[in-house]
Design a protein around this motif. Structure first.
Motif, short mmCIF file in Angstrom:
data_model
loop_
_atom_site.label_atom_id
_atom_site.label_comp_id
_atom_site.label_asym_id
_atom_site.label_seq_id
_atom_site.Cartn_x
_atom_site.Cartn_y
_atom_site.Cartn_z
N SER A 72 0.71 -1.34 -0.11
CA SER A 72 -0.11 -0.07 -0.12
C SER A 72 0.73 1.36 -0.01
N ALA A 73 1.86 1.18 0.75
CA ALA A 73 2.87 2.38 0.65
C ALA A 73 3.52 2.81 -0.36
N VAL A 74 3.75 1.55 -1.30
CA VAL A 74 4.36 1.74 -2.71
C VAL A 74 3.35 2.29 -3.51
N VAL A 75 2.03 1.79 -3.39
CA VAL A 75 1.11 2.49 -4.30
C VAL A 75 0.73 3.97 -3.87
N VAL A 76 0.75 4.06 -2.71
CA VAL A 76 0.39 5.56 -2.28
C VAL A 76 1.64 6.42 -2.75
N ALA A 77 2.89 5.98 -2.73
CA ALA A 77 4.09 6.66 -3.21
C ALA A 77 4.05 7.14 -4.76
N LEU A 78 3.20 6.01 -5.28
CA LEU A 78 3.40 6.24 -6.95
C LEU A 78 1.96 6.79 -7.52
N GLY A 101 -4.07 10.65 -6.37
CA GLY A 101 -4.98 10.01 -7.53
C GLY A 101 -6.28 9.78 -6.86
N HIS A 102 -6.67 8.68 -7.02
CA HIS A 102 -8.23 8.04 -6.64
C HIS A 102 -8.21 8.32 -5.22
N PRO A 103 -9.44 8.74 -4.88
CA PRO A 103 -9.74 9.03 -3.38
C PRO A 103 -9.61 7.87 -2.42
N PHE A 104 -9.93 6.61 -2.84
CA PHE A 104 -9.49 5.46 -2.34
C PHE A 104 -8.09 5.39 -1.73
N VAL A 105 -7.17 5.77 -2.61
CA VAL A 105 -5.52 5.83 -2.35
C VAL A 105 -5.39 6.80 -1.25
N ASP A 154 -7.68 8.37 0.99
CA ASP A 154 -8.31 8.36 2.27
C ASP A 154 -7.99 7.07 2.86
N VAL A 155 -7.80 6.07 2.11
CA VAL A 155 -7.56 4.56 2.74
C VAL A 155 -6.23 4.04 2.90
N LEU A 156 -5.79 4.04 1.66
CA LEU A 156 -4.24 3.40 1.41
C LEU A 156 -3.18 4.51 2.06
N ARG A 157 -3.40 5.72 2.05
CA ARG A 157 -2.42 6.52 2.71
C ARG A 157 -2.20 6.50 4.09
N PRO A 158 -3.34 6.32 4.84
CA PRO A 158 -3.37 6.16 6.09
C PRO A 158 -2.91 4.95 6.67
N THR A 159 -3.24 3.92 5.99
CA THR A 159 -2.84 2.41 6.09
C THR A 159 -1.12 2.52 6.00
N ALA A 160 -0.57 3.16 4.96
CA ALA A 160 0.63 3.05 4.68
C ALA A 160 1.31 3.79 5.97
N TYR A 161 0.84 4.81 6.44
CA TYR A 161 1.57 5.51 7.55
C TYR A 161 1.64 4.64 8.83
N VAL A 162 0.39 3.74 9.01
CA VAL A 162 0.43 2.84 10.02
C VAL A 162 1.28 1.83 9.99
N ALA A 163 1.35 1.38 8.63
CA ALA A 163 2.41 0.17 8.55
C ALA A 163 3.73 0.46 8.75
N LEU A 164 4.19 1.91 8.26
CA LEU A 164 5.48 2.34 8.38
C LEU A 164 5.82 2.28 9.97
N TRP A 165 4.87 2.82 10.66
CA TRP A 165 5.26 3.23 12.19
C TRP A 165 5.35 1.85 12.79
N ALA A 166 4.22 1.05 12.62
CA ALA A 166 4.18 -0.40 13.28
C ALA A 166 5.33 -1.31 13.02
N PHE A 167 5.93 -1.22 11.75
CA PHE A 167 7.22 -1.72 11.22
C PHE A 167 8.24 -1.27 12.10
N LEU A 168 8.38 0.09 12.27
CA LEU A 168 9.44 0.54 12.65
C LEU A 168 9.27 0.29 14.55
#
Length: 407
Positions: free
Chosen positions: A22-28, A32-36, A38-52
């Protein structure tokens, strides 16, 4: 594809894989699309923080173990001499390598206490060779099966059985303390593959924590290439257990179910680093897959820690790219400055493992310092087998090829 048992490690790893995708999709396509957006961008933020966060927890626990062992752990006094052990060397058919191992056995070990457990007949001078019959049945497979056959077949009148791999070169050592399981340290030697040896440096540096396993805890892993077990304890626990990591699971069962005392000694026995990246990857794959299958043997209080360690090991190559993602993510990531600081700190901290290995070896040829600028490549290769073990288990035990004449 082999059948994969359910494991929280695989669930967490799968979640991370999807989230980082999701983080890669958001970066690319972040604008774009609202789904990216409103949904994928917060998911990417949470994922990066969780992994760290999970990577940080695993690193913090490693640091705690190392610092605690420095302050509190002292190897116990030696009570038994080398003459108080029976040696069993496990091999398939590596005759020349085994002969070198037998030649290195200290003189204090009586000739009648030197045994080679093999799958094929071989001529070894200075030790008795035993071939495991094809018809022998056991719950254990491969190496564990051979260990169980030897336990049933060989009488041991000594206090300890010292188990060695076919390539373990035993240097002179004082003996054994009055403990149930005595773990010796390993010293992998260069065998021709520089990259594989650098991966071993990372592993040996990380295993600085192993000294802390001598404190009153369940050891997280064991090295079966140099471990002594009280002969009476071996008969109580047995090797008759289906696993890919027979040495570690034996220690777990002995400590958890039989209250065995486990200690770590500073003596270092030589062994061989994998001779190729292919051999190294298959070895790591077996280790990771075996630990996933046998996690339930551990007490529940260890499960979360073990899951975090396995997943961070498999995802270690991602760590250097955490900062890379930040530069391409649109919008404002919460606490971006703190995230950047912690990411750089963890990335720099991983080099501590190489530093620990350098000290462990009391210095190395300076060409091995190239492992520092090439660290992202080295840690990626070190983790490749672990990542493979998460998604595909080996069908059985594949012995690592050994070389003759390594010193």
């Amino acid at each position: 594809m082999s059948r994969l048992p359910a494991a929280p490690d695989r669930l967490l790893a799968g979640t991370f894989a999807l989230a980082l995708t999701s983080a890669v999709v958001v970066a690319l396509h972040g604008r774009g699309h609202p789904f990216v957006t409103d949904v994928l961008r917060p998911t990417a933020y949470v994922a990066l923080w969780a992994f760290l966060g999970i990577y940080g927890v695993a690193t913090a626990f490693w640091t705690y173990e190392v610092l605690t062992s420095w302050r509190e752990y002292e190897p116990p006094d030696v009570v038994y001499g080398p003459e108080d052990c029976q040696i069993r060397i496990l091999t398939v058919d590596a005759e020349a390598v085994v002969q070198e191992t037998v030649n290195a056995i200290p003189d204090g070990v009586a000739p009648g206490d030197r045994h080679v457990i093999a799958e094929e007949p071989m001529d070894i001078e200075g030790a008795e060779v035993h071939v495991v019959p094809e018809g022998f049945e056991s719950l254990a497979g491969d190496k564990g099966r051979a260990l169980e056959w030897a336990r049933q077949r060989l009488d041991c009148e000594r206090e300890f059985v010292l188990f060695l791999d076919e390539d373990t070169s035993v240097r002179e050592f004082d003996g054994f303390p009055d403990a149930d399981i005595v773990q010796f340290r390993e010293w992998p030697e260069y065998t021709g593959s520089t990259l594989a040896f650098w991966c071993e440096l990372v592993r040996i540096g990380y295993q600085a924590e192993q000294q802390g396993f001598g404190l009153p805890n369940v050891p997280l892993y064991a090295w079966g290439g140099g471990i002594a077990v009280r002969s009476t304890l071996e008969d109580e626990v047995t090797w008759d257990y289906p696993t890919l990591i027979e040495d570690t699971v034996f220690v777990w069962r002995a400590v958890i179910e039989h209250g065995a005392e486990y200690v770590v000694m500073p003596d270092r026995f030589r062994n061989q680093a994998p001779p190729s990246i292919r051999a190294l990857v298959h070895q790591r794959r077996r280790w990771l897959a075996g630990s996933l299958r046998d996690e339930p043997v551990l007490p529940r209080r260890y499960w979360a820690l073990f899951v975090f360690r396995n997943v961070t090991w498999a995802f270690s190559p991602v760590a250097p790219f955490l900062l890379f993602f930040l530069g391409f993510l649109p919008g404002t990531m919460p606490y971006r400055g703190l995230y950047t600081l912690l990411s750089w700190a963890l990335l720099a901290y991983t080099l501590v493992w190489l530093g620990r290995a350098w000290r462990y070896y009391d210095g190395l040829p300076y060409r091995h310092l190239l492992a520092v600028p090439l660290y992202p490549l080295v840690v990626s290769l070190h983790s490749l087998g672990a990542a493979w073990g998460l998604v595909d288990e080996p069908e059985g035990f594949e012995p690592t090829e050994k070389e003759v004449g390594q010193e």
